[in-house]
Scaffold this motif. Structure first.
Motif, PDB file in Angstrom:
ATOM      1  N   SER A 132       4.701  -4.049 -15.047  1.00  0.00           N
ATOM      2  CA  SER A 132       4.874  -4.584 -13.694  1.00  0.00           C
ATOM      3  C   SER A 132       4.268  -3.672 -12.639  1.00  0.00           C
ATOM      4  CB  SER A 132       6.364  -4.821 -13.399  1.00  0.00           C
ATOM      5  OG  SER A 132       6.879  -5.858 -14.200  1.00  0.00           O
ATOM      6  N   TYR A 133       4.204  -2.357 -12.916  1.00  0.00           N
ATOM      7  CA  TYR A 133       3.549  -1.448 -11.973  1.00  0.00           C
ATOM      8  C   TYR A 133       2.085  -1.851 -11.799  1.00  0.00           C
ATOM      9  CZ  TYR A 133       7.280   2.042 -11.529  1.00  0.00           C
ATOM     10  OH  TYR A 133       8.461   2.687 -11.220  1.00  0.00           O
ATOM     11  N   VAL A 134       1.423  -2.125 -12.915  1.00  0.00           N
ATOM     12  CA  VAL A 134       0.004  -2.472 -12.876  1.00  0.00           C
ATOM     13  C   VAL A 134      -0.205  -3.840 -12.227  1.00  0.00           C
ATOM     14  CG1 VAL A 134      -2.049  -2.892 -14.266  1.00  0.00           C
ATOM     15  CG2 VAL A 134      -0.439  -1.094 -14.936  1.00  0.00           C
ATOM     16  N   VAL A 135       0.619  -4.816 -12.633  1.00  0.00           N
ATOM     17  CA  VAL A 135       0.470  -6.177 -12.113  1.00  0.00           C
ATOM     18  C   VAL A 135       0.745  -6.218 -10.610  1.00  0.00           C
ATOM     19  CG1 VAL A 135       1.327  -8.538 -12.221  1.00  0.00           C
ATOM     20  CG2 VAL A 135       1.050  -7.229 -14.325  1.00  0.00           C
ATOM     21  N   VAL A 136       1.871  -5.633 -10.190  1.00  0.00           N
ATOM     22  CA  VAL A 136       2.239  -5.663  -8.778  1.00  0.00           C
ATOM     23  C   VAL A 136       1.224  -4.896  -7.936  1.00  0.00           C
ATOM     24  CG1 VAL A 136       3.966  -4.919  -7.084  1.00  0.00           C
ATOM     25  CG2 VAL A 136       4.697  -6.019  -9.207  1.00  0.00           C
ATOM     26  N   ALA A 137       0.820  -3.722  -8.404  1.00  0.00           N
ATOM     27  CA  ALA A 137      -0.169  -2.938  -7.662  1.00  0.00           C
ATOM     28  C   ALA A 137      -1.478  -3.704  -7.535  1.00  0.00           C
ATOM     29  CB  ALA A 137      -0.402  -1.599  -8.347  1.00  0.00           C
ATOM     30  N   GLY A 138      -1.924  -4.315  -8.629  1.00  0.00           N
ATOM     31  CA  GLY A 138      -3.174  -5.071  -8.593  1.00  0.00           C
ATOM     32  C   GLY A 138      -3.107  -6.243  -7.634  1.00  0.00           C
ATOM     33  N   LEU A 139      -2.016  -6.985  -7.669  1.00  0.00           N
ATOM     34  CA  LEU A 139      -1.866  -8.138  -6.777  1.00  0.00           C
ATOM     35  C   LEU A 139      -1.766  -7.706  -5.318  1.00  0.00           C
ATOM     36  CD1 LEU A 139       0.615 -10.339  -8.872  1.00  0.00           C
ATOM     37  CD2 LEU A 139      -1.813 -10.784  -8.431  1.00  0.00           C
ATOM     38  N   LEU A 140      -1.114  -6.572  -5.069  1.00  0.00           N
ATOM     39  CA  LEU A 140      -0.996  -6.087  -3.694  1.00  0.00           C
ATOM     40  C   LEU A 140      -2.325  -5.565  -3.158  1.00  0.00           C
ATOM     41  CD1 LEU A 140       2.486  -4.300  -3.669  1.00  0.00           C
ATOM     42  CD2 LEU A 140       1.874  -6.536  -2.730  1.00  0.00           C
ATOM     43  N   VAL A 141      -3.109  -4.938  -4.026  1.00  0.00           N
ATOM     44  CA  VAL A 141      -4.453  -4.503  -3.607  1.00  0.00           C
ATOM     45  C   VAL A 141      -5.284  -5.723  -3.221  1.00  0.00           C
ATOM     46  CG1 VAL A 141      -6.629  -3.522  -4.423  1.00  0.00           C
ATOM     47  CG2 VAL A 141      -4.477  -2.355  -4.925  1.00  0.00           C
ATOM     48  N   ALA A 142      -5.215  -6.766  -4.060  1.00  0.00           N
ATOM     49  CA  ALA A 142      -5.967  -7.989  -3.765  1.00  0.00           C
ATOM     50  C   ALA A 142      -5.484  -8.616  -2.455  1.00  0.00           C
ATOM     51  CB  ALA A 142      -5.818  -8.976  -4.909  1.00  0.00           C
ATOM     52  N   ALA A 143      -4.165  -8.664  -2.268  1.00  0.00           N
ATOM     53  CA  ALA A 143      -3.613  -9.257  -1.046  1.00  0.00           C
ATOM     54  C   ALA A 143      -4.035  -8.452   0.179  1.00  0.00           C
ATOM     55  CB  ALA A 143      -2.091  -9.319  -1.144  1.00  0.00           C
ATOM     56  N   SER A 144      -3.994  -7.134   0.092  1.00  0.00           N
ATOM     57  CA  SER A 144      -4.390  -6.298   1.221  1.00  0.00           C
ATOM     58  C   SER A 144      -5.858  -6.496   1.567  1.00  0.00           C
ATOM     59  CB  SER A 144      -4.118  -4.820   0.914  1.00  0.00           C
ATOM     60  OG  SER A 144      -2.734  -4.548   0.898  1.00  0.00           O
ATOM     61  N   ALA A 145      -6.681  -6.607   0.527  1.00  0.00           N
ATOM     62  CA  ALA A 145      -8.114  -6.799   0.746  1.00  0.00           C
ATOM     63  C   ALA A 145      -8.386  -8.154   1.397  1.00  0.00           C
ATOM     64  CB  ALA A 145      -8.861  -6.684  -0.580  1.00  0.00           C
ATOM     65  N   LEU A 146      -7.745  -9.194   0.900  1.00  0.00           N
ATOM     66  CA  LEU A 146      -7.993 -10.549   1.396  1.00  0.00           C
ATOM     67  C   LEU A 146      -7.381 -10.785   2.771  1.00  0.00           C
ATOM     68  CD1 LEU A 146      -7.433 -12.409  -1.977  1.00  0.00           C
ATOM     69  CD2 LEU A 146      -9.592 -12.247  -0.739  1.00  0.00           C
ATOM     70  N   GLU A 147      -6.279 -10.062   3.059  1.00  0.00           N
ATOM     71  CA  GLU A 147      -5.626 -10.216   4.356  1.00  0.00           C
ATOM     72  C   GLU A 147      -6.054  -9.139   5.345  1.00  0.00           C
ATOM     73  OE1 GLU A 147      -1.400 -10.572   3.892  1.00  0.00           O
ATOM     74  OE2 GLU A 147      -1.546 -12.208   2.436  1.00  0.00           O
ATOM     75  N   GLY A 148      -6.856  -8.190   4.873  1.00  0.00           N
ATOM     76  CA  GLY A 148      -7.336  -7.127   5.748  1.00  0.00           C
ATOM     77  C   GLY A 148      -6.242  -6.203   6.247  1.00  0.00           C
ATOM     78  N   ASP A 149      -5.224  -5.960   5.410  1.00  0.00           N
ATOM     79  CA  ASP A 149      -4.091  -5.130   5.831  1.00  0.00           C
ATOM     80  C   ASP A 149      -3.931  -3.950   4.872  1.00  0.00           C
ATOM     81  OD1 ASP A 149      -1.803  -4.079   6.885  1.00  0.00           O
ATOM     82  OD2 ASP A 149      -0.549  -5.852   6.598  1.00  0.00           O
ATOM     83  N   TRP A 150      -4.749  -2.923   5.081  1.00  0.00           N
ATOM     84  CA  TRP A 150      -4.692  -1.750   4.208  1.00  0.00           C
ATOM     85  C   TRP A 150      -3.512  -0.851   4.539  1.00  0.00           C
ATOM     86  CZ3 TRP A 150      -7.283  -2.310   0.023  1.00  0.00           C
ATOM     87  CH2 TRP A 150      -8.444  -3.085   0.014  1.00  0.00           C
ATOM     88  N   GLN A 151      -2.988  -0.969   5.753  1.00  0.00           N
ATOM     89  CA  GLN A 151      -1.809  -0.183   6.114  1.00  0.00           C
ATOM     90  C   GLN A 151      -0.621  -0.589   5.253  1.00  0.00           C
ATOM     91  OE1 GLN A 151      -0.742  -0.431  10.247  1.00  0.00           O
ATOM     92  NE2 GLN A 151       0.807   1.165  10.098  1.00  0.00           N
ATOM     93  N   ALA A 152      -0.521  -1.875   4.926  1.00  0.00           N
ATOM     94  CA  ALA A 152       0.560  -2.361   4.070  1.00  0.00           C
ATOM     95  C   ALA A 152       0.468  -1.728   2.690  1.00  0.00           C
ATOM     96  CB  ALA A 152       0.515  -3.886   3.968  1.00  0.00           C
ATOM     97  N   LEU A 153      -0.756  -1.520   2.207  1.00  0.00           N
ATOM     98  CA  LEU A 153      -0.933  -0.917   0.885  1.00  0.00           C
ATOM     99  C   LEU A 153      -0.488   0.548   0.891  1.00  0.00           C
ATOM    100  CD1 LEU A 153      -1.953  -1.841  -1.869  1.00  0.00           C
ATOM    101  CD2 LEU A 153      -4.172  -0.842  -1.291  1.00  0.00           C
ATOM    102  N   LEU A 154      -0.752   1.242   1.992  1.00  0.00           N
ATOM    103  CA  LEU A 154      -0.283   2.620   2.112  1.00  0.00           C
ATOM    104  C   LEU A 154       1.237   2.663   2.133  1.00  0.00           C
ATOM    105  CD1 LEU A 154      -0.775   5.626   2.551  1.00  0.00           C
ATOM    106  CD2 LEU A 154      -0.975   5.158   5.017  1.00  0.00           C
ATOM    107  N   ARG A 155       1.853   1.734   2.871  1.00  0.00           N
ATOM    108  CA  ARG A 155       3.321   1.646   2.867  1.00  0.00           C
ATOM    109  C   ARG A 155       3.851   1.412   1.461  1.00  0.00           C
ATOM    110  NH1 ARG A 155       2.934  -2.047   7.143  1.00  0.00           N
ATOM    111  NH2 ARG A 155       3.590  -3.692   5.697  1.00  0.00           N
ATOM    112  N   ALA A 156       3.168   0.543   0.720  1.00  0.00           N
ATOM    113  CA  ALA A 156       3.607   0.216  -0.632  1.00  0.00           C
ATOM    114  C   ALA A 156       3.620   1.458  -1.520  1.00  0.00           C
ATOM    115  CB  ALA A 156       2.709  -0.857  -1.233  1.00  0.00           C
ATOM    116  N   ALA A 157       2.580   2.273  -1.413  1.00  0.00           N
ATOM    117  CA  ALA A 157       2.507   3.492  -2.220  1.00  0.00           C
ATOM    118  C   ALA A 157       3.632   4.457  -1.861  1.00  0.00           C
ATOM    119  CB  ALA A 157       1.145   4.166  -2.024  1.00  0.00           C
ATOM    120  N   VAL A 158       3.861   4.630  -0.568  1.00  0.00           N
ATOM    121  CA  VAL A 158       4.929   5.524  -0.118  1.00  0.00           C
ATOM    122  C   VAL A 158       6.289   4.972  -0.536  1.00  0.00           C
ATOM    123  CG1 VAL A 158       6.076   6.526   1.897  1.00  0.00           C
ATOM    124  CG2 VAL A 158       3.570   6.385   1.819  1.00  0.00           C
TER     125      VAL A 158
END
Length: 261
Positions: A132-158
């Motif tokens: 699930s770490y790989v699946v969720v991370a991959g889907l969130l990277v795709a969502a951030s890229a498609l929605e143009g919200d890289w700040q959300a991805l940084l929040r996710a990592a933290v």
């Protein structure tokens, strides 16, 4: 019309996924493959026919019994299918037609499987949590890229690291009180919650302990549990995460409004 189609499609998908989750819940804790052999009656061993494998409907038409030996088929099977359908429909209605809908549908499916397994065997299998770490991370990277919200991805990592560390500290401070399966799941939930918002992370993390405490006290009050009774915590983590996503932002806004008034 689009929203109705989305919710209806998600519900139908949930029925199909729920049917598969019944297999996952039974086989994964036993170390069995979820792919083969095909599903069979646990009493007579006959394979389940395709016509008898339609979610909910087949169980109703067979009146909850095996076609070959008439052994009872647990009502939990159609309930899991219906519950997953409702959960998928609710998730679609909440998220809407967004690029991050897939990750939360995935988490909804994982939540059903993990909650039932934890209740059954008091364990959160690595076979589900670690991928699930790989699946969720991959889907969130795709969502951030498609929605143009890289700040959300940084929040996710933290968020993933923060919630993992909190649960790990609890597991070390009180051995036996917090399982390492809970610790591993915390990282996945922290990732998904923080991607949505800091408010979702804060409320989701707090709600897990609040729900667990309330249920624990209630069970002790009716003498169904004692202070030393082991209770699966995974379901409360998952329910708390759902609350964090749905009501996290308004809850924090209300709290800050009261505190700063």
């Amino acid at each position: 019309m689009t929203s109705h189609l989305l919710v209806g499609g998600a519900a139908l998908l949930g029925l199909l996924v729920g049917s598969f989750l019944n297999v996952v819940v039974w086989r994964v804790p036993r170390g069995l493959s979820v792919v083969s052999p095909p599903s069979a009656c646990s009493s007579c061993g006959h394979r389940v026919r395709a016509v008898d494998n339609v979610p909910v409907l087949s169980w109703l038409l067979l009146r909850g019994r095996c076609r070959d030996c008439s052994a009872r088929i647990s009502i939990r099977y159609p309930l899991v299918e219906l519950g997953t359908a409702v959960l998928f429909a609710g998730t679609a209605a909440w998220a809407g037609p967004t690029w991050h809908l897939p990750v939360y549908l995935y988490l909804a499916a994982v939540a059903v499987a993990l909650a039932l397994i934890d209740v059954d065997v008091h364990r959160l299998p690595d076979a589900i949590v670690k991928p699930s770490y790989v699946v969720v991370a991959g889907l969130l990277v795709a969502a951030s890229a498609l929605e143009g919200d890289w700040q959300a991805l940084l929040r996710a990592a933290v968020g993933a690291v923060a919630l993992y560390v909190v649960y790990a500290a609890l597991a070390v401070a009180r051995p036996g009180g917090m399982g390492w399966g809970d610790v591993k799941l915390a990282g996945v939930l922290g990732m998904a919650l923080a991607w949505h918002s800091w408010s979702a992370l804060a409320v989701g993390a707090f709600a897990a302990f609040l729900l667990g405490g309330v249920v624990g006290v209630a069970l002790m009050a009716v003498r169904r549990a004692g202070r030393g009774t082991a209770m699966p915590f995974g379901p409360y983590m998952l329910a708390g995460a759902a609350l964090g996503l749905v009501v996290g932002v308004p809850t924090v806004q209300w709290y800050l409004g009261v505190a700063l008034a």
